[in-house]
Design an enzyme around this catalytic site. Structure first.
Site, PDB file in Angstrom:
ATOM      1  N   LYS A 187      34.303  33.637  28.342  1.00 57.28           N
ATOM      2  CA  LYS A 187      34.979  34.935  28.433  1.00 57.28           C
ATOM      3  C   LYS A 187      36.381  34.727  28.992  1.00 57.28           C
ATOM      4  O   LYS A 187      36.534  34.361  30.162  1.00 57.28           O
ATOM      5  CB  LYS A 187      34.221  35.885  29.365  1.00 57.28           C
ATOM      6  CG  LYS A 187      34.793  37.304  29.287  1.00 57.28           C
ATOM      7  CD  LYS A 187      34.363  38.186  30.429  1.00 57.28           C
ATOM      8  CE  LYS A 187      35.245  38.050  31.632  1.00 57.28           C
ATOM      9  NZ  LYS A 187      36.649  38.433  31.397  1.00 57.28           N
ATOM     10  N   GLU A 263      36.725  27.289  40.613  1.00 52.69           N
ATOM     11  CA  GLU A 263      38.124  26.951  40.908  1.00 52.69           C
ATOM     12  C   GLU A 263      38.802  28.243  41.331  1.00 52.69           C
ATOM     13  O   GLU A 263      39.022  29.128  40.503  1.00 52.69           O
ATOM     14  CB  GLU A 263      38.818  26.387  39.658  1.00 52.69           C
ATOM     15  CG  GLU A 263      38.218  25.114  39.126  1.00 52.69           C
ATOM     16  CD  GLU A 263      38.321  23.957  40.093  1.00 52.69           C
ATOM     17  OE1 GLU A 263      39.143  24.021  41.025  1.00 52.69           O
ATOM     18  OE2 GLU A 263      37.552  23.001  39.930  1.00 52.69           O
ATOM     19  N   CYS A 297      47.713  29.107  40.707  1.00 59.66           N
ATOM     20  CA  CYS A 297      46.810  28.940  41.857  1.00 59.66           C
ATOM     21  C   CYS A 297      47.405  27.977  42.873  1.00 59.66           C
ATOM     22  O   CYS A 297      47.221  28.137  44.065  1.00 59.66           O
ATOM     23  CB  CYS A 297      45.451  28.456  41.384  1.00 59.66           C
ATOM     24  SG  CYS A 297      45.559  26.972  40.384  1.00 59.66           S
ATOM     25  N   GLU A 394      46.845  35.416  49.444  1.00 60.96           N
ATOM     26  CA  GLU A 394      47.374  34.852  48.207  1.00 60.96           C
ATOM     27  C   GLU A 394      48.104  36.002  47.494  1.00 60.96           C
ATOM     28  O   GLU A 394      47.482  36.989  47.089  1.00 60.96           O
ATOM     29  CB  GLU A 394      46.247  34.331  47.313  1.00 60.96           C
ATOM     30  CG  GLU A 394      46.794  33.728  46.033  1.00 60.96           C
ATOM     31  CD  GLU A 394      45.706  33.253  45.060  1.00 60.96           C
ATOM     32  OE1 GLU A 394      44.726  33.973  44.861  1.00 60.96           O
ATOM     33  OE2 GLU A 394      45.885  32.161  44.494  1.00 60.96           O
TER      34      GLU A 394
HETATM   35  P1  NAD Z   1      40.102  37.232  38.664  1.00 58.35           P
HETATM   36  O1  NAD Z   1      39.159  36.621  39.626  1.00 58.35           O
HETATM   37  O2  NAD Z   1      40.450  38.653  38.812  1.00 58.35           O
HETATM   38  O3  NAD Z   1      39.525  37.082  37.171  1.00 58.35           O
HETATM   39  C1  NAD Z   1      39.242  35.818  36.620  1.00 58.35           C
HETATM   40  C2  NAD Z   1      38.212  35.986  35.535  1.00 58.35           C
HETATM   41  O4  NAD Z   1      36.981  36.360  36.132  1.00 58.35           O
HETATM   42  C3  NAD Z   1      38.525  37.079  34.515  1.00 58.35           C
HETATM   43  O5  NAD Z   1      38.110  36.648  33.253  1.00 58.35           O
HETATM   44  C4  NAD Z   1      37.680  38.245  35.015  1.00 58.35           C
HETATM   45  O6  NAD Z   1      37.350  39.164  34.010  1.00 58.35           O
HETATM   46  C5  NAD Z   1      36.457  37.526  35.529  1.00 58.35           C
HETATM   47  N1  NAD Z   1      35.675  38.215  36.554  1.00 58.35           N
HETATM   48  C6  NAD Z   1      36.127  39.012  37.543  1.00 58.35           C
HETATM   49  N2  NAD Z   1      35.084  39.430  38.307  1.00 58.35           N
HETATM   50  C7  NAD Z   1      33.963  38.866  37.789  1.00 58.35           C
HETATM   51  C8  NAD Z   1      32.577  38.937  38.120  1.00 58.35           C
HETATM   52  N3  NAD Z   1      32.136  39.646  39.147  1.00 58.35           N
HETATM   53  N4  NAD Z   1      31.693  38.251  37.378  1.00 58.35           N
HETATM   54  C9  NAD Z   1      32.123  37.496  36.340  1.00 58.35           C
HETATM   55  N5  NAD Z   1      33.420  37.412  35.957  1.00 58.35           N
HETATM   56  C10 NAD Z   1      34.332  38.083  36.683  1.00 58.35           C
HETATM   57  O7  NAD Z   1      41.386  36.307  38.652  1.00 58.35           O
HETATM   58  P2  NAD Z   1      42.733  36.496  37.827  1.00 58.35           P
HETATM   59  O8  NAD Z   1      43.506  37.615  38.448  1.00 58.35           O
HETATM   60  O9  NAD Z   1      42.446  36.531  36.371  1.00 58.35           O
HETATM   61  O10 NAD Z   1      43.455  35.090  38.108  1.00 58.35           O
HETATM   62  C11 NAD Z   1      44.150  34.825  39.266  1.00 58.35           C
HETATM   63  C12 NAD Z   1      43.286  34.077  40.267  1.00 58.35           C
HETATM   64  O11 NAD Z   1      42.802  32.880  39.675  1.00 58.35           O
HETATM   65  C13 NAD Z   1      44.074  33.634  41.477  1.00 58.35           C
HETATM   66  O12 NAD Z   1      43.311  33.847  42.638  1.00 58.35           O
HETATM   67  C14 NAD Z   1      44.290  32.142  41.235  1.00 58.35           C
HETATM   68  O13 NAD Z   1      44.530  31.386  42.393  1.00 58.35           O
HETATM   69  C15 NAD Z   1      43.027  31.781  40.542  1.00 58.35           C
HETATM   70  N6  NAD Z   1      43.187  30.533  39.761  1.00 58.35           N
HETATM   71  C16 NAD Z   1      42.657  29.378  40.263  1.00 58.35           C
HETATM   72  C17 NAD Z   1      42.847  28.169  39.598  1.00 58.35           C
HETATM   73  C18 NAD Z   1      42.293  26.875  40.160  1.00 58.35           C
HETATM   74  O14 NAD Z   1      42.321  25.864  39.469  1.00 58.35           O
HETATM   75  N7  NAD Z   1      41.802  26.867  41.385  1.00 58.35           N
HETATM   76  C19 NAD Z   1      43.566  28.151  38.391  1.00 58.35           C
HETATM   77  C20 NAD Z   1      44.091  29.355  37.905  1.00 58.35           C
HETATM   78  C21 NAD Z   1      43.884  30.542  38.600  1.00 58.35           C
END
Ligand code: NAD
Length: 491
Positions: A187, A263, A297, A394
């Protein structure tokens, strides 16, 4: 040939991709999520939301494809060859992928062909090569027995990706899972759903058996949770925020037990000592918070600088920050990205505003940029302390905080964040100090005299503390997509 394009005329693969079929969105039934272009704020499509029934169908399709293709049991080199063809097709279709990516996301099209798209292809090739190289182990046993550790694919892996680098995040998940012999139900983020569909279509075209990659669209609570809770999903691989990572852990715990890789977020320090090459450090620090407008991130969003060089370093960074020019992601010349949504921009601004108390000074930026789109001005906050919201949270935007220190001990105390431990940067010409402090830094990655990921995909990435569990990239990501079985034979 120019990569610039007209965003109103770009065809998009709107729908889910299950088996080898694009399933057009039944928005009326599914209740789509309105999507807006970050560069100009205009609505352009609705993201479909897959129900748990559709997720069931995707999982059943993946299971059937694993069985009929015997993907996990074919000669490993066959998996390598097919995945390499897929990587080549990604490169051939780089322009189309780049345009679809640029339309929805914050990634400027001029940075995508040689950047994100090329990296995605390279990562798939990198993981493809593990298929016939990583095996199990013979165990040292006595003469009366023969012990070994076999490894096997999990089956169907559930993957969930964020919006900030949609293509390469999909590559991080799909490459190792498929090379290791699994099928995937993925997804993408509901804000950037369509480039991943193109990626899956190219995989089928390259000869990856249909049904091994299934893309379901939707939000976290509906579609994401249906994936993580699904009994047919053997392992979950997630990249996103720490808050969503916690929710997923809780969901998995409630619905059963399965392995997961998480991650998550970061709040990474960049520590500059007085003996560093300040010009280089300034450029590297600025790039890390300006690239993708800080929506990474590993963004090095906390500058810690030795007090004696704070002033010249800050001046140099301000020079970089004031030079940025916003532009739409579909213009090839654009370098400075918009923020992904109005909501996220408002969140950035509220953290900046809440931080402006006491001695805190905003040296540049501190406000949304004029004009259309969700741009936010590069922002530098000085005089903050460890409790400032801009230091604690963050922000995921182009905001850098500055704190000064005297000596290594103070630097280490400031570097240690109570919540996050994703990455850290160190700038010094003293090799002994660099190695000494690298040992002490509580972070999954440490960069010395540079900052940011390279194309050395063998280096795994992942966090300490609440920045995550497990690793993406590197040998570790491949191994994380296989489980081990211990075998002992009496002779
Ligand atoms: P987010 O957590 O809002 O969403 C990420 C994904 O998770 C989306 O596809 C979302 O629909 C899904 N999601 C959200 N809640 C969920 C749940 N309860 N169950 C299942 N799926 C769920 O994050 P975002 O705003 O899309 O991305 C930014 C975040 O991602 C930042 O915190 C960033 O640091 C992190 N990030 C981390 C890395 C890494 O390698 N550590 C890399 C890229 C981004």
């Amino acid at each position: 040939m120019s990569l610039s394009f007209d965003p109103d005329r770009l065809p998009l693969p709107i729908g889910h991709f299950i088996g080898d079929r694009l399933i057009p969105a039944a928005i009326a039934m599914e209740g789509g999520l309105p999507m807006h272009r970050p560069s100009d704020g205009r609505a352009y499509a609705d993201c479909p939301v897959a129900s748990s029934d559709l997720v069931d169908e995707a999982v059943a399709t993946a299971q059937a494809a694993l069985k009929s293709s015997n993907w996990g049991g074919v000669r490993p080199r066959e998996r390598t060859a097919v995945l390499q063809r897929w990587a080549a097709l990604i490169e051939e279709e780089a322009e189309t992928l780049a345009k679809v990516e640029a339309l929805s996301s914050t990634r400027p099209v001029g940075q995508l062909v040689a950047g994100d798209v090329a990296v995605t292809a390279e990562q798939i090739r990198f993981f493809a090569e593990f298929a016939d190289k990583e095996g199990g182990d013979l165990a040292p046993t006595d003469d009366g027995s023969f012990g070994m550790v076999m490894t096997e694919p999990y089956g169907v892996v559930g993957a969930i990706t964020p919006w900030n680098f949609p293509l390469s995040m999909a590559g991080w998940k799909l490459g190792p899972a498929l090379a290791a012999g699994n099928a995937v139900v993925l997804k993408p983020s509901e804000m950037t759903p369509f480039s991943t569909v193109l990626l899956a279509q190219l995989a089928v075209k390259a000869g990856v058996p249909a049904g091994l990659i299934n893309i379901v669209q939707g939000d976290g609570p509906t579609t994401g949770a249906a994936i993580t809770r699904h009994p047919g999903i053997a392992k979950v691989s997630f990249t996103g925020s720490t808050a969503a990572g916690s929710a997923i852990m809780a969901d998995i715990a409630r619905s059963g037990v399965k392995p997961m890789t998480l991650e998550l977020g970061g709040k990474s320090p960049q520590i500059v000592f007085a003996d560093a090459d300040l010009d280089k450090a300034a450029a590297s620090i600025a790039t890390s918070v300006l690239s993708n407008a800080g929506q990474a991130c590993v963004a090095g969003s906390r500058l810690l600088v030795e007090a004696s060089v704070a002033e010249p370093l800050i001046d140099m960074i301000l020079g970089h920050m004031r030079a940025v020019r916003p532009g739409p992601t579909w213009d090839e010349t654009t370098r400075y990205s918009p923020i992904i949504s109005e909501r996220q921009r408002a969140r950035i601004h509220s953290i900046v505003t809440a931080s402006l108390t006491g001695t805190v000074e905003c040296l540049t930026g501190g406000a949304p940029m004029d004009g259309e789109g969700y741009f936010y001005a590069p922002t530098l906050l000085a005089g903050v302390d460890q409790n400032s919201p801009a230091v604690m949270e963050e922000i995921f935007g182009p905001v850098l905080t500055v704190q000064s220190f005297d000596g290594e001990e103070e630097a280490m105390a400031l570097a240690d964040h109570p919540t996050y431990g994703l990455a850290a940067g160190l700038y010094t010409r003293d090799l002994s100090r660099a190695l000494r402090l690298t040992r002490r830094l509580q972070a999954g990655t440490v960069w010395v005299n540079r900052y940011g990921r390279s194309r050395d995909h063998i280096l795994p990435t992942g966090g300490y503390k609440r920045s995550g569990i497990g690793k993406d990239l590197g040998r570790e990501a491949y191994l994380a997509n296989r489980r081990s079985k211990s075998v002992l034979i009496g002779l």
